[in-house]
Design a protein around this motif. Structure first.
Motif, short mmCIF file in Angstrom:
data_model
loop_
_atom_site.label_atom_id
_atom_site.label_comp_id
_atom_site.label_asym_id
_atom_site.label_seq_id
_atom_site.Cartn_x
_atom_site.Cartn_y
_atom_site.Cartn_z
N SER A 6 -22.16 -45.65 -25.00
CA SER A 6 -21.62 -45.22 -23.71
C SER A 6 -20.18 -44.78 -23.96
N ALA A 52 -12.17 -39.84 -27.02
CA ALA A 52 -13.33 -40.49 -26.40
C ALA A 52 -13.45 -41.93 -26.88
N ARG A 79 -14.94 -37.66 -18.05
CA ARG A 79 -16.29 -37.41 -18.54
C ARG A 79 -16.88 -38.73 -19.02
N ARG A 80 -18.16 -38.94 -18.70
CA ARG A 80 -18.89 -40.13 -19.16
C ARG A 80 -20.25 -39.69 -19.69
N VAL A 81 -20.64 -40.25 -20.82
CA VAL A 81 -21.93 -39.94 -21.43
C VAL A 81 -22.58 -41.24 -21.88
N ILE A 82 -23.88 -41.36 -21.62
CA ILE A 82 -24.66 -42.50 -22.12
C ILE A 82 -25.84 -41.93 -22.89
N THR A 83 -26.02 -42.37 -24.13
CA THR A 83 -27.09 -41.85 -24.96
C THR A 83 -28.39 -42.62 -24.71
N LEU A 134 -23.32 -36.74 -31.97
CA LEU A 134 -22.79 -37.10 -30.65
C LEU A 134 -21.46 -36.40 -30.39
N THR A 153 -21.93 -32.77 -29.69
CA THR A 153 -22.57 -32.54 -28.39
C THR A 153 -21.57 -32.64 -27.25
N ILE A 154 -20.61 -33.54 -27.36
CA ILE A 154 -19.61 -33.69 -26.29
C ILE A 154 -18.39 -32.81 -26.52
N ASP A 177 -25.90 -48.13 -13.34
CA ASP A 177 -27.09 -47.47 -13.86
C ASP A 177 -28.27 -48.42 -13.67
#
Length: 235
Positions: free
Chosen positions: A230, A91, A6-10, A44, A47-48, A206
């Motif tokens: 990130s 994470a 899983r990858r998340v960028i705010t 954060l 949310t994840i 990105d």
């Protein structure tokens, strides 16, 4: 067996920080109210789907040190610009506001890394060093995928010609020309070249430029300001 990565960028939206850090600032070193940063970091994590203790933060210093993390630390990892783990649901976060966040993952081996690659650290080889540490704990270059997150684009990153030459010598593929026709740096291009040379072929970039996109924090556009995060982890 393959792990789920899983990858998340705010972005800068969705938090509680007041201007000029409005609103979802995740950097604790920029002058923002510590309570606001803590609230944003907790938001954060929620949310994840992880407890705040399972999000690993770094005190980044533009160096080339990589830390291997096996369990949730009780504080941010000091003097470090990359973290690597094989622990599921742990994470790894990198904060940035123009520098390149690099998220690396080997889904087959279950190894992930988060890297802070600014001009100095990238030239010092922080990305190559992180890859080296990943391989040492079981990853394979051909199985690694990379995401280079939002950063200042080459068209907006003007530097003196001598600096552009210096970075190009250390990180070939970085030197470019800005939209004004002056010497510039495209660190994501240089890092992508470096990764390909090291055997990583699955590279996503990105396209967003932090300087141009008002939804992102940019130190070059407006300082002081907040920091994006990130994040990468395996499930």
């Amino acid at each position: 067996m393959s792990f789920r990565v899983r990858r998340v960028i705010t972005t800068r939206a969705g938090g509680v920080s007041a201007p000029p850090f409005d609103t979802f600032n995740l950097g604790d070193h920029v002058g923002d109210d510590p309570a606001a940063v803590a609230a944003n970091r907790a938001r954060l994590a929620a949310t994840i789907g992880l407890p705040p203790s399972r999000v690993v933060w770094m005190n980044q210093v533009h160096g080339a040190h990589v830390a291997v993390i096996d369990a949730p630390p009780d504080r941010a990892v000091d003097d470090t610009d990359a973290v690597v783990t094989r622990t599921p649901r742990l994470a790894l976060a990198v904060v940035s506001a123009d520098c390149v966040p690099v998220l690396l993952a080997d889904a087959r081996a279950g190894v992930v890394a988060a890297v802070h690659a600014g001009r100095v650290g990238a030239a010092r080889g922080i990305v190559a060093r992180a890859l080296e540490v990943m391989l040492a704990v079981g990853a394979h270059p051909g199985d690694i995928s990379a995401l280079l997150g939002p950063a200042v684009s080459g068209r907006n990153y003007e530097v003196p010609a001598a600096m552009a030459d210096e970075v190009e010598a250390a990180l070939p593929g970085s030197r470019t020309t800005t939209s004004a026709g002056t010497p510039g740096l495209d660190l994501r291009a240089g890092i992508a070249c470096q990764l390909r040379d090291l055997g990583v072929t699955a590279i996503d970039i990105d396209p967003r430029c932090t300087v141009e996109d008002p939804a992102l924090f940019s130190h070059r556009r407006e300082a002081p300001t907040g920091r994006l995060a990130s994040v990468v982890w395996i499930e």
